[in-house]
Scaffold this motif. Structure first.
Motif, mmCIF file in Angstrom:
data_model
loop_
_atom_site.group_PDB
_atom_site.id
_atom_site.type_symbol
_atom_site.label_atom_id
_atom_site.label_comp_id
_atom_site.label_asym_id
_atom_site.label_seq_id
_atom_site.Cartn_x
_atom_site.Cartn_y
_atom_site.Cartn_z
ATOM 1 N N MET A 1 0.852 -1.196 0.000
ATOM 2 C CA MET A 1 0.000 0.000 0.000
ATOM 3 C C MET A 1 0.881 1.236 0.000
ATOM 4 S SD MET A 1 -2.987 1.470 0.116
ATOM 5 C CE MET A 1 -4.105 0.141 0.573
ATOM 6 N N ALA A 2 0.523 2.227 -0.839
ATOM 7 C CA ALA A 2 1.286 3.460 -0.906
ATOM 8 C C ALA A 2 1.161 4.229 0.397
ATOM 9 C CB ALA A 2 0.796 4.324 -2.067
ATOM 10 N N ARG A 3 2.136 5.125 0.663
ATOM 11 C CA ARG A 3 2.092 5.946 1.857
ATOM 12 C C ARG A 3 0.848 6.814 1.850
ATOM 13 N NH1 ARG A 3 3.950 11.031 2.747
ATOM 14 N NH2 ARG A 3 4.910 11.064 0.674
ATOM 15 N N LYS A 4 0.206 6.941 2.988
ATOM 16 C CA LYS A 4 -1.038 7.717 3.071
ATOM 17 C C LYS A 4 -0.760 9.176 2.761
ATOM 18 C CE LYS A 4 -5.101 8.531 5.903
ATOM 19 N NZ LYS A 4 -5.830 8.175 7.118
ATOM 20 N N PRO A 5 -1.634 9.825 1.970
ATOM 21 C CA PRO A 5 -1.429 11.220 1.610
ATOM 22 C C PRO A 5 -1.415 12.133 2.825
ATOM 23 C CG PRO A 5 -3.101 10.198 0.238
ATOM 24 C CD PRO A 5 -2.815 9.243 1.345
ATOM 25 N N ALA A 6 -0.884 13.338 2.587
ATOM 26 C CA ALA A 6 -0.831 14.329 3.650
ATOM 27 C C ALA A 6 -2.236 14.809 3.989
ATOM 28 C CB ALA A 6 0.052 15.491 3.212
ATOM 29 N N ALA A 7 -2.318 15.694 4.992
ATOM 30 C CA ALA A 7 -3.584 16.264 5.462
ATOM 31 C C ALA A 7 -4.497 15.150 5.951
ATOM 32 C CB ALA A 7 -4.242 17.105 4.385
ATOM 33 N N ASP A 8 -5.803 15.250 5.683
ATOM 34 C CA ASP A 8 -6.716 14.255 6.228
ATOM 35 C C ASP A 8 -6.850 13.031 5.327
ATOM 36 O OD1 ASP A 8 -8.187 15.207 4.151
ATOM 37 O OD2 ASP A 8 -9.872 15.930 5.338
ATOM 38 N N GLY A 9 -6.221 13.053 4.159
ATOM 39 C CA GLY A 9 -6.239 11.887 3.280
ATOM 40 C C GLY A 9 -7.571 11.608 2.626
ATOM 41 N N ARG A 10 -8.476 12.597 2.596
ATOM 42 C CA ARG A 10 -9.788 12.395 1.983
ATOM 43 C C ARG A 10 -9.924 13.252 0.730
ATOM 44 N NH1 ARG A 10 -14.392 13.874 5.649
ATOM 45 N NH2 ARG A 10 -13.060 15.675 6.106
ATOM 46 N N ILE A 11 -10.656 12.725 -0.242
ATOM 47 C CA ILE A 11 -10.886 13.452 -1.483
ATOM 48 C C ILE A 11 -12.213 13.002 -2.079
ATOM 49 C CG2 ILE A 11 -9.655 11.743 -2.909
ATOM 50 C CD1 ILE A 11 -8.590 14.134 -4.562
ATOM 51 N N ALA A 12 -12.906 13.907 -2.740
ATOM 52 C CA ALA A 12 -14.160 13.557 -3.414
ATOM 53 C C ALA A 12 -13.952 13.612 -4.918
ATOM 54 C CB ALA A 12 -15.278 14.513 -3.012
ATOM 55 N N VAL A 13 -14.487 12.633 -5.610
ATOM 56 C CA VAL A 13 -14.476 12.620 -7.072
ATOM 57 C C VAL A 13 -15.922 12.716 -7.528
ATOM 58 C CG1 VAL A 13 -13.885 11.330 -9.153
ATOM 59 C CG2 VAL A 13 -12.354 11.269 -7.172
ATOM 60 N N LEU A 14 -16.262 13.808 -8.177
ATOM 61 C CA LEU A 14 -17.631 14.056 -8.632
ATOM 62 C C LEU A 14 -17.727 13.690 -10.110
ATOM 63 C CD1 LEU A 14 -18.222 17.531 -6.930
ATOM 64 C CD2 LEU A 14 -18.218 15.244 -5.921
ATOM 65 N N GLY A 15 -18.435 12.605 -10.383
ATOM 66 C CA GLY A 15 -18.508 12.084 -11.744
ATOM 67 C C GLY A 15 -17.668 10.827 -11.857
ATOM 68 N N LEU A 16 -18.317 9.689 -11.988
ATOM 69 C CA LEU A 16 -17.610 8.407 -12.000
ATOM 70 C C LEU A 16 -17.641 7.751 -13.379
ATOM 71 C CD1 LEU A 16 -18.797 6.990 -8.557
ATOM 72 C CD2 LEU A 16 -16.565 7.994 -9.113
ATOM 73 N N GLY A 17 -17.466 8.571 -14.399
ATOM 74 C CA GLY A 17 -17.333 8.042 -15.749
ATOM 75 C C GLY A 17 -15.955 7.454 -15.949
ATOM 76 N N ARG A 18 -15.537 7.343 -17.190
ATOM 77 C CA ARG A 18 -14.251 6.706 -17.485
ATOM 78 C C ARG A 18 -13.076 7.419 -16.817
ATOM 79 N NH1 ARG A 18 -13.351 5.712 -23.711
ATOM 80 N NH2 ARG A 18 -13.563 7.987 -23.630
ATOM 81 N N PHE A 19 -13.055 8.754 -16.902
ATOM 82 C CA PHE A 19 -11.968 9.523 -16.286
ATOM 83 C C PHE A 19 -12.076 9.509 -14.765
ATOM 84 C CE2 PHE A 19 -10.724 13.612 -14.395
ATOM 85 C CZ PHE A 19 -9.365 13.613 -14.687
ATOM 86 N N GLY A 20 -13.234 9.930 -14.244
ATOM 87 C CA GLY A 20 -13.401 10.015 -12.800
ATOM 88 C C GLY A 20 -13.275 8.678 -12.103
ATOM 89 N N GLY A 21 -13.836 7.638 -12.711
ATOM 90 C CA GLY A 21 -13.752 6.308 -12.107
ATOM 91 C C GLY A 21 -12.327 5.794 -12.040
ATOM 92 N N ALA A 57 -26.031 11.489 -6.232
ATOM 93 C CA ALA A 57 -26.426 12.859 -5.913
ATOM 94 C C ALA A 57 -26.232 13.754 -7.123
ATOM 95 C CB ALA A 57 -25.607 13.392 -4.738
ATOM 96 N N ASP A 58 -26.983 14.842 -7.122
ATOM 97 C CA ASP A 58 -26.839 15.889 -8.134
ATOM 98 C C ASP A 58 -25.749 16.838 -7.653
ATOM 99 O OD1 ASP A 58 -27.007 18.019 -9.859
ATOM 100 O OD2 ASP A 58 -29.120 18.464 -9.473
ATOM 101 N N THR A 59 -24.622 16.889 -8.355
ATOM 102 C CA THR A 59 -23.481 17.688 -7.883
ATOM 103 C C THR A 59 -23.695 19.185 -8.066
ATOM 104 O OG1 THR A 59 -22.338 17.480 -10.018
ATOM 105 C CG2 THR A 59 -21.871 15.801 -8.331
ATOM 106 N N THR A 60 -24.798 19.588 -8.720
ATOM 107 C CA THR A 60 -25.105 21.010 -8.835
ATOM 108 C C THR A 60 -26.036 21.462 -7.715
ATOM 109 O OG1 THR A 60 -27.037 20.696 -10.281
ATOM 110 C CG2 THR A 60 -24.889 20.844 -11.344
ATOM 111 N N ASP A 61 -26.339 20.564 -6.804
ATOM 112 C CA ASP A 61 -27.227 20.842 -5.679
ATOM 113 C C ASP A 61 -26.372 21.119 -4.433
ATOM 114 O OD1 ASP A 61 -28.922 20.742 -3.451
ATOM 115 O OD2 ASP A 61 -30.209 19.206 -4.339
ATOM 116 N N GLU A 62 -26.341 22.351 -3.982
ATOM 117 C CA GLU A 62 -25.497 22.728 -2.845
ATOM 118 C C GLU A 62 -25.833 21.931 -1.596
ATOM 119 O OE1 GLU A 62 -24.427 26.595 -0.009
ATOM 120 O OE2 GLU A 62 -25.454 26.879 -1.942
ATOM 121 N N GLU A 63 -27.107 21.763 -1.305
ATOM 122 C CA GLU A 63 -27.505 21.057 -0.101
ATOM 123 C C GLU A 63 -27.040 19.604 -0.130
ATOM 124 O OE1 GLU A 63 -28.749 20.395 3.628
ATOM 125 O OE2 GLU A 63 -28.588 22.317 2.589
ATOM 126 N N ALA A 64 -27.112 18.984 -1.307
ATOM 127 C CA ALA A 64 -26.669 17.597 -1.439
ATOM 128 C C ALA A 64 -25.179 17.481 -1.139
ATOM 129 C CB ALA A 64 -26.964 17.085 -2.850
#
Length: 222
Positions: A1-21, A57-64
């Motif tokens: 397993m690669a070394r855990k990233p800096a900071a909190d190590g969390r990231i969001a990917v919005l859109g799970l198509g070919r690139f995002g996935g 979720a709809d990524t254009t929805d702020e509340e979501a």
């Protein structure tokens, strides 16, 4: 397993198509906790067991986005595919939410310009950048090619014949060809930094820096 990233190590990917996935899976492999979000339930289901968290979720929805905690993250990727309007609206919303680092995928240079204007900190054009990279690899003696901003590139190339048995000072590559040799590799040896006294021999591999046209022309010399 690669070394855990800096900071909190969390990231969001919005859109799970070919690139995002694909990006989301690589981030998981590198040790990130990845939240994958897409409006298409089938896409989300496909990655449900592969990513840390997934959500429809709809990524254009702020509340979501707020409910999913996206506004609390340092890094967010907008990997939305063909829906340019959703891509721009999502990027603008993330800017309004104060996300510190937004990386967005663009489909064209015009799309990229708009994404930067609405707040994307880094924009990639995967298809175009890959096309340019492959073009350089197949039209000369370039073995590898990396392009940076402002048309500055680094290329790995076999030493052209015109440089053989000459030192870098004698060859005057910067003045003659507009390139700089920053590293050299002899057969069977690792790469080393160059100096003005470095002599080039047949079979050497060079790391060359300069603008794309100059590097391409230099690599094609015989």
């Amino acid at each position: 397993m690669a070394r855990k990233p800096a900071a909190d190590g969390r990231i969001a990917v919005l859109g799970l198509g070919r690139f995002g996935g694909s990006l989301a899976l690589e981030l998981v492999r590198q040790g990130w906790e990845v939240i994958g979000i897409d409006s298409d339930r089938r896409q989300v289901q496909a990655y449900a067991d592969l990513l840390t968290h997934t959500a429809v979720a709809d990524t254009t929805d702020e509340e979501a986005l707020r409910q999913l905690g996206v506004h609390d993250l340092t890094n967010v990727v907008v990997g939305i595919g063909t829906d340019i309007q959703a891509s721009i609206m999502t990027t603008s919303l993330l800017t309004d939410l104060g996300v510190p680092h937004i990386l967005a995928k663009a489909l064209s240079r015009q799309h990229a310009t708009i994404l930067r204007r609405v707040g994307a900190h880094h924009v990639v054009l995967p298809e175009q950048e890959m096309g340019e990279r492959i073009a350089h690899l197949v039209t000369g003696q370039i073995l590898n090619f990396i392009q940076f901003d402002d048309d500055y590139v680094l290329a790995k190339t076999v030493a052209p014949e015109v440089t053989i048995d000459r030192t870098l000072a004698d060859a005057e590559l910067r003045g003659t060809y507009g390139v700089t040799v920053v590293s050299i590799k002899r057969p069977g040896e690792p790469f080393t930094y160059t100096t003005a006294d470095t002599r080039i021999y047949a079979g050497d591999v060079l790391i060359v820096a300069g603008d794309a046209r100059s590097v391409q022309a230099f690599s094609s010399l015989t």
